[in-house]
Design an enzyme around this catalytic site. Structure first.
Site, short mmCIF file in Angstrom:
data_model
loop_
_atom_site.label_atom_id
_atom_site.label_comp_id
_atom_site.label_asym_id
_atom_site.label_seq_id
_atom_site.Cartn_x
_atom_site.Cartn_y
_atom_site.Cartn_z
N ARG A 104 -6.14 -3.54 1.71
CA ARG A 104 -6.18 -4.88 2.31
C ARG A 104 -5.62 -5.83 1.27
O ARG A 104 -6.19 -5.97 0.18
CB ARG A 104 -7.60 -5.27 2.72
N HIS A 131 -2.32 -6.41 11.21
CA HIS A 131 -3.67 -5.82 11.14
C HIS A 131 -3.73 -4.66 12.16
O HIS A 131 -4.42 -4.73 13.17
CB HIS A 131 -4.72 -6.88 11.46
N GLN A 134 -7.08 -2.92 13.53
CA GLN A 134 -7.83 -3.70 14.51
C GLN A 134 -7.27 -3.48 15.91
O GLN A 134 -8.01 -3.39 16.89
CB GLN A 134 -7.78 -5.18 14.14
N ASP A 219 -8.49 -15.45 17.47
CA ASP A 219 -8.85 -15.17 16.08
C ASP A 219 -9.07 -16.52 15.39
O ASP A 219 -8.75 -17.57 15.97
CB ASP A 219 -7.69 -14.38 15.42
N CYS A 259 -11.41 -10.19 16.89
CA CYS A 259 -11.53 -9.20 15.81
C CYS A 259 -12.72 -9.47 14.90
O CYS A 259 -13.19 -8.57 14.22
CB CYS A 259 -10.23 -9.14 15.02
N ARG A 287 -13.93 0.20 15.54
CA ARG A 287 -13.20 0.35 14.28
C ARG A 287 -13.56 1.68 13.62
O ARG A 287 -12.71 2.39 13.09
CB ARG A 287 -13.52 -0.82 13.32
N1 NVA Z 1 -6.51 -13.34 10.79
C1 NVA Z 1 -7.72 -13.03 10.07
C2 NVA Z 1 -8.25 -11.71 10.50
C3 NVA Z 1 -9.56 -11.31 9.86
C4 NVA Z 1 -10.01 -9.93 10.26
C5 NVA Z 1 -7.46 -13.05 8.58
O1 NVA Z 1 -6.39 -12.56 8.17
O2 NVA Z 1 -8.28 -13.58 7.83
N1 CP Z 2 -11.93 -7.56 11.87
C1 CP Z 2 -11.97 -7.28 10.56
O1 CP Z 2 -11.05 -6.72 9.99
O2 CP Z 2 -13.13 -7.63 9.95
P1 CP Z 2 -13.42 -7.64 8.37
O3 CP Z 2 -12.59 -8.76 7.78
O4 CP Z 2 -14.89 -7.91 8.28
O5 CP Z 2 -13.02 -6.32 7.79
#
Ligand code: NVA
Ligand code: CP
Length: 305
Positions: A104, A131, A134, A219, A259, A287
Site C-alpha cells: 500500500r 485499489h 477492493q 468513497d 469501501c 476482502r
Molecule cells: N480513496 C480512499 C480509499 C480508502 C480505502 C483512500 O485512498 O484513502
Molecule cells: N477499504 C479499505 O481498503 O480499508 P482500509 O483502508 O481500512 O484497509
C-alpha cells in the site's frame, strides 16, 4: 513462466477474475462450515504499508493465518525504506525471502517499479491511482446478492479517485456501464476514462448518475495523502452526498457499497449506509475471502486457473 502480479484489475482477464469471485464464495462457505484448508503452509506474505489500514491489513493477515501461512507487517518507519533504501533494492531483497508481497503506497509508479524487480507476485493493496483488491470484494458482494453484474448500470458518486479508477477498469472486465458524478475538477483521470470507451459516462449530477443504477457506490471526499485539502474538498463536494433522494433515483433493488472508512453526513447519509440497501459489512468481510482466492491463485501451482 513469468511471475504474475496484481497491480490493477487489468492484469487478469475476465475469466480469471470471475473464477476468483466464485472461488471466494466457496472459501467463504468453507470458513462458515469450520473447515480447515491450509494450502500456504510455510509460506510468507510481506506487507508493506506506507499508509494506514484496518481492512486491508487485517484481511491479508487473517487470510494468511487461515491458509496456514504467515504475514509480515512492514512499515517504512521500522524498515530501511523509511531511510531511503531504493524501492528496487527492497524488492530484490524481500522477494528472495518471502513468497508474495502486498504493498500500500502513494504513487502507482512505485509499485510498478517494485514489481519489475520482484521474483515473487506483487499485490496492490492501494495506490493513489488504483485499489483493485477492493473491487474484487465489491464484485463478489454484488454477485452474492444479485447475481451477474454484466449489462447492469453502476453509479459512482463523489471523487474521481483510486476507487473510481478501479471501477472504470472493472467495466472492461465485468461488462457493466458506469455513470460517474463528480464536482468539476474532481473527475477521474481522462486517460483512464478513455480506455473504457462508451462504458463510462462522466457527469456532474448525482441523481442523474444514480438513475437506472443497480449499484451505487461512493468513497471519502479526501483520500489518504489529501488531508490538507479536506476543507476545500468538503466545500467542493457539497451536494454529492449519497442520501435517500439519490438512492430513490436508482433501481428499487439497488445495492449501496462503500469501501470504508465512511464519513456519515459527508459522502453518505447515515440513513443510506445503515439502511436496508447497504451491504457494506458483507463487502468489508469479503476482502478476506476474495484475497484468499487471489493468494491461492498466485501461489498454489495446482490452484484454480
Ligand atoms: N480513496 C480512499 C480509499 C480508502 C480505502 C483512500 O485512498 O484513502
Ligand atoms: N477499504 C479499505 O481498503 O480499508 P482500509 O483502508 O481500512 O484497509
Amino acid at each position: 513462466m513469468a511471475t504474475r502480479h496484481f497491480l490493477t484489475l487489468l492484469d487478469f482477464n475476465s475469466g480469471e477474475l470471475n473464477l476468483l469471485i466464485q472461488r471466494a464464495i466457496e472459501l467463504k462457505a468453507m470458513v462458515r462450515r469450520g473447515e480447515h484448508y491450509e494450502p500456504l503452509k510455510n509460506q510468507t506474505l510481506g506487507m508493506i504499508f506506507e499508509k494506514s489500514s484496518t481492512r486491508t491489513r487485517v484481511s491479508f493477515e487473517v487470510g494468511m493465518a487461515q491458509f496456514g501461512g504467515h504475514a509480515l507487517f512492514l512499515s517504512p518507519n521500522d524498515t530501511q525504506l523509511g531511510r531511503g533504501e531504493p524501492i528496487e533494492d527492497t524488492a530484490r531483497v524481500l522477494s528472495r525471502m518471502v513468497d508474495a508481497i502486498m504493498i500500500r503506497t502513494f504513487e502507482h509508479e512505485k509499485i510498478e517499479a517494485f514489481s519489475r524487480h520482484s521474483r515473487v507476485p506483487v499485490i496492490n493493496g492501494l495506490t493513489d491511482t488504483y485499489h483493485p483488491c477492493q473491487l474484487l470484494a465489491d464484485m463478489q458482494t454484488y454477485s452474492e446478492q444479485r447475481g451477474s453484474i454484466a449489462g447492469k448500470t453502476v453509479a459512482w458518486i463523489g471523487d474521481g479517485n483510486n476507487m473510481c479508477h478501479s471501477y472504470i477498469n472493472a467495466t472492461l472486465r465485468f461488462g457493466f456501464r458506469l455513470q460517474v458524478a463528480c464536482p468539476p475538477g474532481y473527475q477521474p483521470d481522462a486517460a483512464i476514462v478513455a480506455t473504457a470507451g462508451d462504458r463510462v459516462t462522466v457527469m456532474h449530477d448525482p441523481r442523474e448518475a444514480a438513475s437506472g443504477a443497480s449499484l451505487v457506490s461512493t468513497d471519502v471526499w479526501a483520500s489518504m495523502g489529501q488531508e490538507e485539502e479536506q476543507k476545500i474538498r468538503k466545500a467542493a463536494f457539497k451536494g454529492f452526498m449519497v442520501d435517500d433522494a439519490v438512492m430513490a433515483c436508482a433501481n428499487a433493488d439497488a445495492l449501496f457499497l462503500h469501501c470504508l472508512p465512511a464519513h456519515r453526513g459527508e459522502e453518505v447519509s447515515a440513513s443510506v449506509i445503515d439502511g436496508p440497501q447497504s451491504v457494506v459489512w458483507e463487502q468489508a468481510e469479503n476482502r478476506l475471502h476474495v484475497q484468499k482466492a487471489l493468494l491461492e491463485f498466485l501461489l498454489c501451482n495446482d490452484a484454480i486457473k
